[in-house]
Scaffold this motif. Structure first.
Motif, PDB file in Angstrom:
ATOM      1  N   ARG A  74       0.789  -1.228   0.000  1.00  0.00           N
ATOM      2  CA  ARG A  74       0.000   0.000   0.000  1.00  0.00           C
ATOM      3  C   ARG A  74       0.822   1.279   0.000  1.00  0.00           C
ATOM      4  O   ARG A  74       0.296   2.334  -0.346  1.00  0.00           O
ATOM      5  CB  ARG A  74      -0.946   0.008   1.200  1.00  0.00           C
ATOM      6  N   ILE A  75       2.084   1.211   0.415  1.00  0.00           N
ATOM      7  CA  ILE A  75       2.882   2.448   0.445  1.00  0.00           C
ATOM      8  C   ILE A  75       3.672   2.665  -0.840  1.00  0.00           C
ATOM      9  O   ILE A  75       4.395   3.650  -0.966  1.00  0.00           O
ATOM     10  CB  ILE A  75       3.800   2.537   1.677  1.00  0.00           C
ATOM     11  N   GLN A  76       3.516   1.792  -1.798  1.00  0.00           N
ATOM     12  CA  GLN A  76       4.181   1.993  -3.080  1.00  0.00           C
ATOM     13  C   GLN A  76       3.487   3.127  -3.828  1.00  0.00           C
ATOM     14  O   GLN A  76       2.267   3.247  -3.806  1.00  0.00           O
ATOM     15  CB  GLN A  76       4.172   0.697  -3.881  1.00  0.00           C
ATOM     16  N   TYR A  77       4.285   3.948  -4.471  1.00  0.00           N
ATOM     17  CA  TYR A  77       3.799   5.153  -5.135  1.00  0.00           C
ATOM     18  C   TYR A  77       2.772   4.813  -6.210  1.00  0.00           C
ATOM     19  O   TYR A  77       3.016   3.959  -7.069  1.00  0.00           O
ATOM     20  CB  TYR A  77       4.992   5.911  -5.721  1.00  0.00           C
ATOM     21  N   ILE A  78       1.641   5.465  -6.167  1.00  0.00           N
ATOM     22  CA  ILE A  78       0.514   5.186  -7.056  1.00  0.00           C
ATOM     23  C   ILE A  78       0.872   5.327  -8.539  1.00  0.00           C
ATOM     24  O   ILE A  78       0.425   4.547  -9.368  1.00  0.00           O
ATOM     25  CB  ILE A  78      -0.675   6.121  -6.717  1.00  0.00           C
ATOM     26  N   LYS A  79       1.686   6.304  -8.870  1.00  0.00           N
ATOM     27  CA  LYS A  79       2.014   6.580 -10.273  1.00  0.00           C
ATOM     28  C   LYS A  79       3.107   5.669 -10.822  1.00  0.00           C
ATOM     29  O   LYS A  79       3.570   5.856 -11.930  1.00  0.00           O
ATOM     30  CB  LYS A  79       2.436   8.040 -10.435  1.00  0.00           C
ATOM     31  N   GLY A  80       3.548   4.696 -10.055  1.00  0.00           N
ATOM     32  CA  GLY A  80       4.640   3.827 -10.481  1.00  0.00           C
ATOM     33  C   GLY A  80       5.910   4.209  -9.752  1.00  0.00           C
ATOM     34  O   GLY A  80       6.004   5.267  -9.141  1.00  0.00           O
ATOM     35  N   ILE A  81       6.892   3.358  -9.818  1.00  0.00           N
ATOM     36  CA  ILE A  81       8.112   3.574  -9.040  1.00  0.00           C
ATOM     37  C   ILE A  81       8.868   4.805  -9.540  1.00  0.00           C
ATOM     38  O   ILE A  81       9.104   4.976 -10.730  1.00  0.00           O
ATOM     39  CB  ILE A  81       9.005   2.309  -9.030  1.00  0.00           C
ATOM     40  N   THR A  82       9.142   5.684  -8.612  1.00  0.00           N
ATOM     41  CA  THR A  82       9.967   6.858  -8.864  1.00  0.00           C
ATOM     42  C   THR A  82      10.948   6.961  -7.702  1.00  0.00           C
ATOM     43  O   THR A  82      10.630   6.561  -6.580  1.00  0.00           O
ATOM     44  CB  THR A  82       9.143   8.152  -8.983  1.00  0.00           C
ATOM     45  N   PHE A  83      12.107   7.494  -7.968  1.00  0.00           N
ATOM     46  CA  PHE A  83      13.175   7.496  -6.977  1.00  0.00           C
ATOM     47  C   PHE A  83      13.489   8.895  -6.478  1.00  0.00           C
ATOM     48  O   PHE A  83      13.238   9.891  -7.156  1.00  0.00           O
ATOM     49  CB  PHE A  83      14.435   6.860  -7.574  1.00  0.00           C
ATOM     50  N   GLN A  84      14.066   8.936  -5.291  1.00  0.00           N
ATOM     51  CA  GLN A  84      14.471  10.193  -4.675  1.00  0.00           C
ATOM     52  C   GLN A  84      15.868  10.041  -4.075  1.00  0.00           C
ATOM     53  O   GLN A  84      16.293   8.941  -3.730  1.00  0.00           O
ATOM     54  CB  GLN A  84      13.480  10.584  -3.585  1.00  0.00           C
ATOM     55  N   TYR A  85      16.544  11.168  -4.000  1.00  0.00           N
ATOM     56  CA  TYR A  85      17.824  11.261  -3.306  1.00  0.00           C
ATOM     57  C   TYR A  85      17.579  12.092  -2.059  1.00  0.00           C
ATOM     58  O   TYR A  85      17.047  13.197  -2.150  1.00  0.00           O
ATOM     59  CB  TYR A  85      18.872  11.983  -4.160  1.00  0.00           C
ATOM     60  N   ALA A  86      17.987  11.582  -0.920  1.00  0.00           N
ATOM     61  CA  ALA A  86      17.903  12.340   0.321  1.00  0.00           C
ATOM     62  C   ALA A  86      19.327  12.681   0.744  1.00  0.00           C
ATOM     63  O   ALA A  86      20.124  11.782   1.042  1.00  0.00           O
ATOM     64  CB  ALA A  86      17.200  11.524   1.401  1.00  0.00           C
ATOM     65  N   PHE A  87      19.649  13.949   0.729  1.00  0.00           N
ATOM     66  CA  PHE A  87      20.956  14.412   1.194  1.00  0.00           C
ATOM     67  C   PHE A  87      20.786  14.687   2.683  1.00  0.00           C
ATOM     68  O   PHE A  87      20.116  15.639   3.075  1.00  0.00           O
ATOM     69  CB  PHE A  87      21.395  15.651   0.419  1.00  0.00           C
ATOM     70  N   CYS A  88      21.368  13.817   3.504  1.00  0.00           N
ATOM     71  CA  CYS A  88      21.076  13.764   4.932  1.00  0.00           C
ATOM     72  C   CYS A  88      22.087  14.465   5.816  1.00  0.00           C
ATOM     73  O   CYS A  88      21.835  14.632   7.017  1.00  0.00           O
ATOM     74  CB  CYS A  88      20.959  12.305   5.367  1.00  0.00           C
ATOM     75  N   THR A  89      23.226  14.845   5.274  1.00  0.00           N
ATOM     76  CA  THR A  89      24.243  15.528   6.078  1.00  0.00           C
ATOM     77  C   THR A  89      24.661  16.820   5.382  1.00  0.00           C
ATOM     78  O   THR A  89      24.596  16.940   4.154  1.00  0.00           O
ATOM     79  CB  THR A  89      25.504  14.656   6.275  1.00  0.00           C
TER      80      THR A  89
END
Length: 159
Positions: free
Chosen positions: A131-146
């Protein structure tokens, strides 16, 4: 590589302290290598805030990836879902890892409802993952955490 951040403001200098806690990969500056994805996010925010969408464009030298601690999720997996779940429910909004950059799929916009259903025992973890998979299909993100990683982003333009 070019990375994009959809917003309603120009962001010449990223301040990690202004990033919201309890996001998919923790407190971070989130970007996409898909300009259209960033534009759609900016348009959604702009409509909600009744303002103008802005796509901030940054350059990042891919050769620098080897200098950072990076966590990669290449697909929707149980590990990815646990990682997101843990960050979304962390009561103090802390980031629960030491990675400089996290790369992986974006979770569905309705994740809050799914977290509640899972916590209350209405759905299994396997169902939560679906259920938490993105509705529009798989799309990716980059999280710059530091800040160390953020400092390597070179601001290009805003559109």
């Amino acid at each position: 590589m070019k990375l994009y951040h959809g917003s309603t403001v120009d962001i010449p200098h990223v301040d990690l302290a202004k990033s919201k806690p309890n996001k998919d990969f923790g407190r971070a500056f989130y970007l996409s290598d898909d300009e259209q994805q960033a534009l759609e996010l900016a348009q959604f925010r702009a409509e909600f805030e009744e303002t103008t969408p802005i796509v901030n464009v940054y350059e990042f030298d891919e050769a620098l990836f080897e200098k950072f601690q990076i966590k990669r999720f290449e697909a929707y997996t149980e590990e990815w879902a646990h990682f997101i779940y843990d960050h979304r429910i962390e009561p103090n909004g802390r980031t629960l890892h030491d990675y400089d950059i996290v790369y992986g799929p974006i979770a569905n916009d309705r994740i809050g409802a799914q977290i509640t259903r899972y916590k209350q025992g209405y759905i299994s973890f396997e169902e939560f993952l679906k259920r938490i998979q993105y509705i529009k299909g798989i799309t990716f993100q980059y999280a710059f955490c530091t800040q160390r990683a953020i400092d390597k982003l070179i601001k290009q333009t805003s559109r």
